[in-house]
Write a protein that holds these residues in place. Structure first.
Motif, PDB file in Angstrom:
ATOM      1  N   UNK A  63       0.834  -1.205   0.000  1.00  0.00           N
ATOM      2  CA  UNK A  63       0.000   0.000   0.000  1.00  0.00           C
ATOM      3  C   UNK A  63       0.867   1.252   0.000  1.00  0.00           C
ATOM      4  N   UNK A  64       2.047   1.196   0.625  1.00  0.00           N
ATOM      5  CA  UNK A  64       2.952   2.350   0.605  1.00  0.00           C
ATOM      6  C   UNK A  64       3.447   2.623  -0.815  1.00  0.00           C
ATOM      7  N   UNK A  65       3.793   1.568  -1.525  1.00  0.00           N
ATOM      8  CA  UNK A  65       4.235   1.734  -2.912  1.00  0.00           C
ATOM      9  C   UNK A  65       3.102   2.302  -3.764  1.00  0.00           C
ATOM     10  N   UNK A  66       1.883   1.801  -3.542  1.00  0.00           N
ATOM     11  CA  UNK A  66       0.732   2.279  -4.319  1.00  0.00           C
ATOM     12  C   UNK A  66       0.477   3.759  -4.065  1.00  0.00           C
ATOM     13  N   UNK A  67       0.521   4.173  -2.793  1.00  0.00           N
ATOM     14  CA  UNK A  67       0.265   5.573  -2.452  1.00  0.00           C
ATOM     15  C   UNK A  67       1.374   6.471  -2.988  1.00  0.00           C
ATOM     16  N   UNK A  68       2.628   6.042  -2.869  1.00  0.00           N
ATOM     17  CA  UNK A  68       3.750   6.854  -3.347  1.00  0.00           C
ATOM     18  C   UNK A  68       3.682   7.053  -4.853  1.00  0.00           C
ATOM     19  N   UNK A  69       3.454   5.968  -5.599  1.00  0.00           N
ATOM     20  CA  UNK A  69       3.365   6.076  -7.056  1.00  0.00           C
ATOM     21  C   UNK A  69       2.184   6.953  -7.474  1.00  0.00           C
ATOM     22  N   UNK A  70       1.037   6.768  -6.807  1.00  0.00           N
ATOM     23  CA  UNK A  70      -0.141   7.572  -7.140  1.00  0.00           C
ATOM     24  C   UNK A  70       0.099   9.044  -6.799  1.00  0.00           C
ATOM     25  N   UNK A  71       0.774   9.308  -5.689  1.00  0.00           N
ATOM     26  CA  UNK A  71       1.052  10.691  -5.287  1.00  0.00           C
ATOM     27  C   UNK A  71       1.986  11.371  -6.288  1.00  0.00           C
ATOM     28  N   UNK A  72       2.995  10.664  -6.796  1.00  0.00           N
ATOM     29  CA  UNK A  72       3.908  11.244  -7.783  1.00  0.00           C
ATOM     30  C   UNK A  72       3.154  11.607  -9.067  1.00  0.00           C
ATOM     31  N   UNK A  73       2.296  10.705  -9.533  1.00  0.00           N
ATOM     32  CA  UNK A  73       1.544  10.977 -10.754  1.00  0.00           C
ATOM     33  C   UNK A  73       0.528  12.106 -10.549  1.00  0.00           C
ATOM     34  N   UNK A  74      -0.129  12.119  -9.390  1.00  0.00           N
ATOM     35  CA  UNK A  74      -1.087  13.187  -9.104  1.00  0.00           C
ATOM     36  C   UNK A  74      -0.382  14.532  -8.967  1.00  0.00           C
ATOM     37  N   UNK A  75       0.834  14.533  -8.401  1.00  0.00           N
ATOM     38  CA  UNK A  75       1.590  15.777  -8.247  1.00  0.00           C
ATOM     39  C   UNK A  75       2.013  16.334  -9.604  1.00  0.00           C
ATOM     40  N   UNK A  76       2.346  15.459 -10.546  1.00  0.00           N
ATOM     41  CA  UNK A  76       2.705  15.927 -11.883  1.00  0.00           C
ATOM     42  C   UNK A  76       1.519  16.624 -12.549  1.00  0.00           C
ATOM     43  N   UNK A  77       0.344  16.063 -12.340  1.00  0.00           N
ATOM     44  CA  UNK A  77      -0.857  16.707 -12.874  1.00  0.00           C
ATOM     45  C   UNK A  77      -1.118  18.042 -12.180  1.00  0.00           C
ATOM     46  N   UNK A  78      -0.887  18.088 -10.870  1.00  0.00           N
ATOM     47  CA  UNK A  78      -1.093  19.327 -10.118  1.00  0.00           C
ATOM     48  C   UNK A  78      -0.099  20.401 -10.535  1.00  0.00           C
ATOM     49  N   UNK A  79       1.115  19.989 -10.938  1.00  0.00           N
ATOM     50  CA  UNK A  79       2.125  20.959 -11.377  1.00  0.00           C
ATOM     51  C   UNK A  79       1.651  21.724 -12.607  1.00  0.00           C
ATOM     52  N   UNK A  80       0.901  21.059 -13.454  1.00  0.00           N
ATOM     53  CA  UNK A  80       0.354  21.739 -14.630  1.00  0.00           C
ATOM     54  C   UNK A  80      -0.692  22.774 -14.217  1.00  0.00           C
ATOM     55  N   UNK A 133       5.848  20.765  -2.395  1.00  0.00           N
ATOM     56  CA  UNK A 133       6.142  19.894  -1.258  1.00  0.00           C
ATOM     57  C   UNK A 133       4.917  19.028  -0.996  1.00  0.00           C
ATOM     58  N   UNK A 134       5.005  17.773  -1.377  1.00  0.00           N
ATOM     59  CA  UNK A 134       3.871  16.866  -1.266  1.00  0.00           C
ATOM     60  C   UNK A 134       4.016  16.021  -0.019  1.00  0.00           C
ATOM     61  N   UNK A 135       2.978  16.014   0.809  1.00  0.00           N
ATOM     62  CA  UNK A 135       2.946  15.205   2.029  1.00  0.00           C
ATOM     63  C   UNK A 135       1.612  14.481   2.094  1.00  0.00           C
ATOM     64  N   UNK A 136       1.674  13.165   2.175  1.00  0.00           N
ATOM     65  CA  UNK A 136       0.463  12.344   2.261  1.00  0.00           C
ATOM     66  C   UNK A 136       0.494  11.578   3.579  1.00  0.00           C
ATOM     67  N   UNK A 155       3.575   8.448   6.810  1.00  0.00           N
ATOM     68  CA  UNK A 155       3.660   9.658   6.001  1.00  0.00           C
ATOM     69  C   UNK A 155       4.588   9.429   4.820  1.00  0.00           C
ATOM     70  N   UNK A 156       4.142   9.849   3.656  1.00  0.00           N
ATOM     71  CA  UNK A 156       4.966   9.818   2.447  1.00  0.00           C
ATOM     72  C   UNK A 156       5.161  11.268   1.999  1.00  0.00           C
TER      73      UNK A 156
END
Length: 278
Positions: A63-80, A133-136, A155-156
């Protein structure tokens, strides 16, 4: 005819032989069987608990890997999105993370409270570095046989470069004779990128506002300029502020910065953050 009296009658009953060695052997076997039973009563539960812990460790890593990968992809979208409005929408960030992981996967996981247990409100865009700065934060259930459903908080966090909206043109610095002031500011700033001038605005759910504190540990109160009546579902806050806002265009979230000569500051003091004054 021969008559036998009771005295002469011998009952033909088999006699049991009493062998001391056999009795000792039986006692020994009984003690051994009892010992095996006691060991089994402790060993089997311990084995099952160890197996449960191993499964829990595998699941928590998954679940940590799933959340980290999803957070990275969501952050890239948020950067736009921050290229248009330099504010990180933490509500959308969380929604994208949940969508990327999948509601079904989350419901079958050890996440406490499911998708509702995932929080991104600590994430923000730094006005100084331009980084996201992304914190989940989230909680996982702990497999302990105690009351109260114990959980562990995890926390990730990571940083991601985002569009800053401006370029550093060499303004500010200790060697410069130019300082920076706002319309209502009571101090001058040596650094154009001072966090007092570049507010780190975050969009957070109003329902989570009671648990959020500013950098001084204070609570947030309604802005008297843009919060009329009830607050919106999501509100805007800053790390150094004390108010929450309904509108991103509120004057409380804006800074009009003037570059002036140091000699024209009118005797006001310097900023405690960027000018070295307390």
């Amino acid at each position: 005819m021969t008559i036998h009296t009771n005295k002469d009658i011998t009952l033909m009953k088999p006699e049991r032989a009493s062998v001391p060695g056999m009795r000792n052997e039986k006692k020994k076997l009984f003690r051994q069987s009892g010992s095996v039973t006691i060991e089994a009563s402790f060993g089997i539960p311990l084995f099952l608990f160890a197996a449960l812990c191993l499964i829990w460790l595998i699941e928590i890593q998954s679940i940590r890997i799933s959340i980290t990968n999803a957070a990275h992809n969501a952050a890239k979208s948020a950067a736009e999105d921050t290229a248009v409005i330099p504010v990180l929408n933490t509500v959308k960030l969380k929604s994208d993370i949940v969508s990327l992981i999948g509601e079904d996967r989350i419901s079958r996981s050890i996440l406490k409270d499911g998708s509702a247990g995932i929080s991104c409100w600590k994430s923000y865009v730094s006005p100084v570095t331009g980084e996201m700065n992304i914190t989940v934060n989230y909680k996982v259930m702990v497999p302990l046989p105690v009351m109260g459903s114990p959980s562990a908080e995890l926390e990730e966090s990571f940083k991601l470069s985002s569009w800053r909206g401006y370029e550093d043109s060499g303004m500010g610095g200790e060697d410069s004779g130019i300082v920076y002031m706002t319309d209502n500011g009571a101090v001058y700033h040596d650094d154009y990128n001072c966090s007092y001038l570049r507010l780190s605005i975050r969009y957070v759910p109003y329902e989570e506002l009671d648990g959020i504190r500013n950098e001084s540990g204070g609570r947030y109160h309604a802005c008297d300029k843009c919060v009329i009546g009830r607050a919106m579902t999501g509100v805007y806050i800053t790390d150094s502020g004390t108010k929450y806002h309904n509108s991103l265009n509120c004057s409380g979230l804006k800074r009009t910065i003037h570059a002036v000569e140091r000699s024209e500051t009118g005797g006001v003091g310097g900023c405690s953050r960027c000018s070295g004054h307390s």
